[in-house]
Write a protein that holds these residues in place. Structure first.
Motif: not given
Length: 394
Positions: A125-138
């Motif tokens: 996912i990507t937050l509105e702040s621009g931070e991206h969080i990789p994840a195996r399950v979303v």
């Protein structure tokens, strides 16, 4: 958290998301979870209620984590021509207790509030702040959004928490008091005695249009309390507009939610009771299902929940038909007759109805006898499409 792969990202800290995080953590404490909520607290400002018979043993065990109000002396309903006390046990959970329990139960740094998500993809996912969080399950557990792909009406409500100077002497929940002026909708008032001096009073409408007039509803609650002899200080409240789904193209709706590979559950995923707008039993069942499959790759989990969504849609067909008759066959001021007749039926049937598990015999019994709506209007309603579930533009 940027750049560090986690096992599961859950977007939406409401009932579905919070329960999903709790169930997965309990089953797999070694997995790295992240729960993202756009608001300041988990659960927002809500109160969820359910019958004890709505849940199986595993579901009840999951909810043991939460402080809640319990009534084991039954509940009451009232209509112009009929009132009744039923024996089912009832439960209610406030969002502030939901938030507190999850913060105790989940590992530190799992919960991130005030974190609005801009994009959900199968690999992160990507937050509105621009931070991206990789994840195996979303997992997408956000709230329902109005859509032209589904049809129906709306459940509109305003709740008030009243603290009385003297003990109010209300012994048990009044789940449905429809012996009130209807105001061009199916209207009932719902009352929970949360404590000796605390009453939660909610004014609810099954309406054709998603319009919430706060001043009008507040005034009606004032008059209802005056009629019942309840006085006191207003110490809280809530408002809401929920969909009452009567039909539509569910496959098109699911496609409109975003790319495949994301697990979609909760109200946005279509897991609601079409007629009552209840979500808790389905949120519990989906949380436990997610926990069972949490070690699988994300696309496999998403495919499992796609099948669960289709099965749920098929299983709720009977309720959608009842909803079409309620909205499209009954005059707004006469809609209460549908529920008045229903509440004359045997209590086990009522329990199964709310839990979303009616038998074939239950369905036949509900539809048998003198109908509460004109037969020609009922036929037209069943053959019609209904109104799209979109907010009107002012």
């Amino acid at each position: 958290m940027t750049g560090r792969m986690i096992d599961m990202t859950i977007v939406g800290g409401g009932l579905a998301g919070g329960l999903a995080a709790l169930a997965v953590h309990r089953a797999h404490p070694e997995l790295r979870l992240a729960l993202f909520e756009a608001g300041e607290t988990l659960g927002g400002n809500h109160r969820w209620s359910w019958f004890a018979s709505d849940l199986d043993t595993l579901g009840k065990d999951l909810l043991e984590q939460f402080r809640k109000v319990e009534w084991n002396d039954g509940y009451e309903v009232a209509f112009p021509a009929h009132s009744r006390r039923l024996g089912s046990s009832y439960r209610s959970l406030a969002s502030h207790d939901f938030d507190a329990a999850l913060r105790r139960a989940l590992p530190a740094n799992t919960i991130r509030t005030r974190s609005r998500v801009a994009e959900l993809l199968p690999d992160g996912i990507t937050l509105e702040s621009g931070e991206h969080i990789p994840a195996r399950v979303v997992v997408d557990c956000r709230d329902f959004l109005p859509t032209p792909h589904l049809r129906g009406g709306w459940q509109i409500f305003m709740g008030r928490l009243l603290r009385t100077p003297e003990a109010h002497a209300v012994p048990r929940p009044i789940v449905m008091d429809a012996d009130v002026r209807q105001h061009d909708a199916y209207r009932f008032v719902y009352t929970l005695p949360l404590g000796a001096h605390d009453l939660f009073i909610e004014d609810t409408y099954y309406a054709d249009r998603p319009l919430l007039d706060r001043n009008a509803l507040s005034g009606r609650i004032d008059r209802y309390c005056e009629r019942r002899g309840w006085q006191g200080e207003i110490v809280g409240g809530e408002t809401g507009i929920l969909p009452v789904i009567t039909g539509g193209d569910f496959a098109a709706y699911r496609r409109s939610l975003g790319p495949p590979g994301v697990v979609r559950t909760g109200a946005r995923g279509g897991f609601t009771h079409p007629l009552t707008s209840y979500t808790l039993p389905f949120a519990v069942a989906n949380a436990l299902a997610l926990a069972r499959e949490a070690r699988l790759p994300g696309e496999q989990v998403a495919a499992i929940f796609e099948r669960r969504a289709r099965r749920h849609w098929a299983a709720m067909r009977f309720y959608r038909r009842l909803g079409r008759m309620l909205f499209d066959a009954a005059a707004p001021a006469e809609r209460y007759r549908v529920f008045e007749r229903f509440y004359r039926l045997r209590e086990p049937l009522v329990e199964r109805f709310y839990a979303g598990n009616p038998t074939l015999g239950d369905k036949l019994r509900i539809l048998s006898g003198r109908p509460p709506v004109p037969v020609p209007a009922a036929i037209r309603a069943l053959l019609g499409k209904g109104s799209p579930l979109v907010h009107e533009r002012s």
